[in-house]
Design an enzyme around this catalytic site. Structure first.
Site, mmCIF file in Angstrom:
data_model
loop_
_atom_site.group_PDB
_atom_site.id
_atom_site.type_symbol
_atom_site.label_atom_id
_atom_site.label_comp_id
_atom_site.label_asym_id
_atom_site.label_seq_id
_atom_site.Cartn_x
_atom_site.Cartn_y
_atom_site.Cartn_z
ATOM 1 N N SER A 51 0.838 -1.189 0.000
ATOM 2 C CA SER A 51 0.000 0.000 0.000
ATOM 3 C C SER A 51 0.871 1.237 0.000
ATOM 4 O O SER A 51 1.961 1.248 0.567
ATOM 5 C CB SER A 51 -0.893 -0.014 1.242
ATOM 6 O OG SER A 51 -1.056 1.283 1.758
ATOM 7 N N LYS A 52 0.381 2.279 -0.637
ATOM 8 C CA LYS A 52 1.197 3.495 -0.698
ATOM 9 C C LYS A 52 1.175 4.256 0.624
ATOM 10 O O LYS A 52 1.927 5.172 0.819
ATOM 11 C CB LYS A 52 0.756 4.399 -1.852
ATOM 12 C CG LYS A 52 -0.730 4.705 -1.931
ATOM 13 C CD LYS A 52 -1.453 3.606 -2.693
ATOM 14 C CE LYS A 52 -2.951 3.646 -2.448
ATOM 15 N NZ LYS A 52 -3.711 2.674 -3.208
ATOM 16 N N ARG A 53 0.294 3.835 1.513
ATOM 17 C CA ARG A 53 0.172 4.581 2.747
ATOM 18 C C ARG A 53 1.112 4.118 3.858
ATOM 19 O O ARG A 53 1.115 4.677 4.935
ATOM 20 C CB ARG A 53 -1.265 4.480 3.280
ATOM 21 C CG ARG A 53 -2.245 5.024 2.295
ATOM 22 C CD ARG A 53 -3.596 5.309 2.864
ATOM 23 N NE ARG A 53 -4.567 5.387 1.785
ATOM 24 C CZ ARG A 53 -4.591 6.330 0.861
ATOM 25 N NH1 ARG A 53 -3.714 7.302 0.887
ATOM 26 N NH2 ARG A 53 -5.494 6.315 -0.099
#
Length: 522
Positions: free
Chosen positions: A253-255
């Site tokens: 995930s990019k988070r």
RNA sequence: GGCCCCUUCGUCUAGCGGUCUAGGACUCCGGCCUUUCACGCCGGCAACACGGGUUCGAGUCCCGUAGGGGUCACCA
């Protein structure tokens, strides 16, 4: 039957590396079958700036060479390709679903449904909406509206029996209808939800194969229910495993950047990017610049072919040894049957290995062409470049050889592009090779005179000169060469010494040596 | 928690009942080459999650267990 696949990005402003892999599989499958690959934009939740948020995504695909036959900018016979522009289609589908009794108006207030949900949870029973506020006749609807209630449209899902999904990758997967919920497909304000939209679109676009991430597998029953209720022919499904975090099985995930940064290899890759971006004056906000986002690779000078080849092998393989595939080969050899079922974790080191390989294979001319823009952007070379610069860069790229992994690595050799009094000295190298090596400094002083007398200044001649010098002085080459390198480049490491001298040229070499000697005690 | 999916070296993977004392690649560790750093070459470490079956024979088939993951929205 024509094979038609699609990829449906949301306009978020960046292209996720895992998404690219899914898109790649779709693209390969379509190309292999001479079908079409469609790009559809999932913008149902009405972002403000769709156009701006879409551009980086399209740019990413263009850079990777994943072209789309229908979609934004190219349009096509089944458009529009933006979900926000297809509300009428969804509305028609909702009406049909209501007509056939596959959906109903529901006047429950959100908190009323929520209460049921919680009650079921407390009782440890399977939640299933009571349909208390379901209204299937005009009279009922009027009565609820009289109370000031508003209606959403829910699916009237079957409550018994089961569904078998024949997935091209996973085989037969069975679901019990009783576990499924009466999902909302249209809000009170008339806007439609994703599951309805995606089914209608896939049908309208005549998608034959839905190849998507496995997180959608659990959502498939409700989509099949919608499709069947609408009388659609079902597409084939293929749920590919997602791309997992480095060294883990959790979805990438990019988070969670800060977490990945604790992974050494990921951090190294990130640092490489930052180092290059810094010299290019690029925006390096972690939200938009990090190894999970495709832009990152383009900006630091990766080769698209390397990224694509790496991604291809993330969850797919042809056999026990083939690693490198040209586009033609991957289109020819790809198959859904050979896609793995388990998630594959993203490995920066392996990606780098592919990058190295493709960089080694890249013809010199193209390598130079890839590097030049970086030198320009870093203002080490003027734009447009002076006419003799290409020759100089060619020499450097040749000499650098495998030391260039990404095009941005050319900036490691900035000392060749700055003035003789401007290049910086690495403190450590300066100390070790010069300050603490007075005998080397003396040798440097006398070799300066040899260089000064040189009539030719090509690598070959220089090698003969230095070797002769070494023999004459009865020293080992290491006693002079390190000092010489620091003197003319400021660095302790670099490519071949003789090439270094040649690229700099006689004048620069002498000036740099003089500058260096001036910094040292006599 | 319910449902669904997954499980071979650290990582990506080959393996579709015997040819597996498990193959390849990346990483890592040695060594060679060498003016540094790379490259290259040679060599090495390293895996069938566990337990039951089925079978003459199981990494490969079946069932459990464990672990991991996904999904359960008026998000996409």
């Amino acid at each position: 039957m024509t094979v038609r696949t699609r990829f449906a990005p949301s306009p978020t402003g960046y292209l996720h590396i895992g998404g690219v892999r899914t898109a790649l599989f779709n693209w390969l499958f379509a190309r292999q079958h001479n079908g079409q690959f469609v790009l559809r934009i999932d913008d149902t939740d009405q972002q403000r700036n769709v156009e701006a948020a879409l551009q980086p995504i399209l740019e990413g695909f263009r850079w990777l060479g994943i072209d789309w036959d229908e979609g934004p900018e190219v349009d096509g016979p089944y458009g529009p390709y933006f979900q926000s522009q297809r509300a009428d289609r969804y509305q028609a589908a909702v009406e049909k679903l209501l007509e056939t009794g596959a959906a109903y108006h529901d006047y429950a207030r959100p908190e009323e449904v929520q209460a049921e949900r919680e009650a079921a949870e407390k009782a440890k029973t399977q939640f299933s909406y009571s349909r208390t506020w379901m209204a299937e006749s005009a009279e009922q609807r009027a009565a609820y509206e009289q109370e000031g209630r508003q209606a959403v449209v829910r699916l009237k899902m079957p409550r018994e029996g089961s569904l078998i999904i024949s997935d091209l990758i996973r085989g037969d997967v069975t679901f019990e209808w009783a576990r499924e919920q009466d999902h909302v497909i249209q809000r009170a304000d008339g806007s439609c939800l994703y599951h309805l939209a995606t089914v209608v679109d896939d049908h309208d676009f005549q998608i034959s194969h839905v190849i998507r991430a496995e997180e959608h597998l659990s959502n498939t029953p409700r989509q099949i229910f919608i499709a069947q209720s609408l009388g659609y022919e079902l597409p084939q499904f293929a749920h590919v495993p997602y791309v997992a975090e480095p060294g883990s099985r959790t979805k990438l995930s990019k988070r969670k950047l800060s977490k990945y940064l604790k992974n050494r290899d990921f951090a190294n890759l990130n640092d490489l990017g930052l180092k290059i971006a810094d010299q290019l004056d690029l925006e390096t906000d972690t939200d938009t610049f990090n190894p999970v986002i495709v832009d990152f690779y383009e900006q630091v000078g990766f080769l698209a072919d390397a990224i694509v080849n790496y991604l291809l092998l993330l969850g797919w393989s042809l056999d026990d040894r083939t690693e490198f595939f040209s586009r033609e080969e991957m289109i020819r050899d790809f198959s859904l049957e050979r896609v793995n079922k388990a998630p594959a974790s993203f490995d920066c080191l392996k990606l780098m290995a592919f990058e190295k390989h493709y960089m080694q294979e890249l013809p010199l001319k193209q390598k130079v062409a890839k590097c030049l823009p970086f030198l320009q952007q870093a203002k080490l070379v003027t734009s447009p470049p002076p006419c003799d610069i290409s020759e100089k860069v060619t020499k450097i790229v040749t000499a650098a050889g495998d030391r260039l992994t990404v095009a941005g690595d050319i900036l490691d050799f900035k000392e060749f592009f700055v003035g003789n009094n401007e290049f910086e000295y690495e403190e450590k190298a300066f100390g070790k090779r010069l300050e603490k090596a007075p005998e080397s400094v003396e040798l440097l002083r006398s070799f300066r005179e040899v260089l000064s007398d040189a009539t030719a200044f090509d690598a070959e001649t220089l090698e003969i000169l230095l070797k002769g010098f070494v023999t004459e002085k009865e020293i080992k080459i290491g006693q002079i060469i390190h000092a010489l390198r620091v003197a003319v480049t400021g660095k302790g490491v670099g490519f071949g010494m003789f090439e270094t001298l040649e690229v700099l040229g006689k004048d620069s070499c002498l000036k740099r040596i003089d500058r260096t000697l001036a910094k040292l005690p006599t």
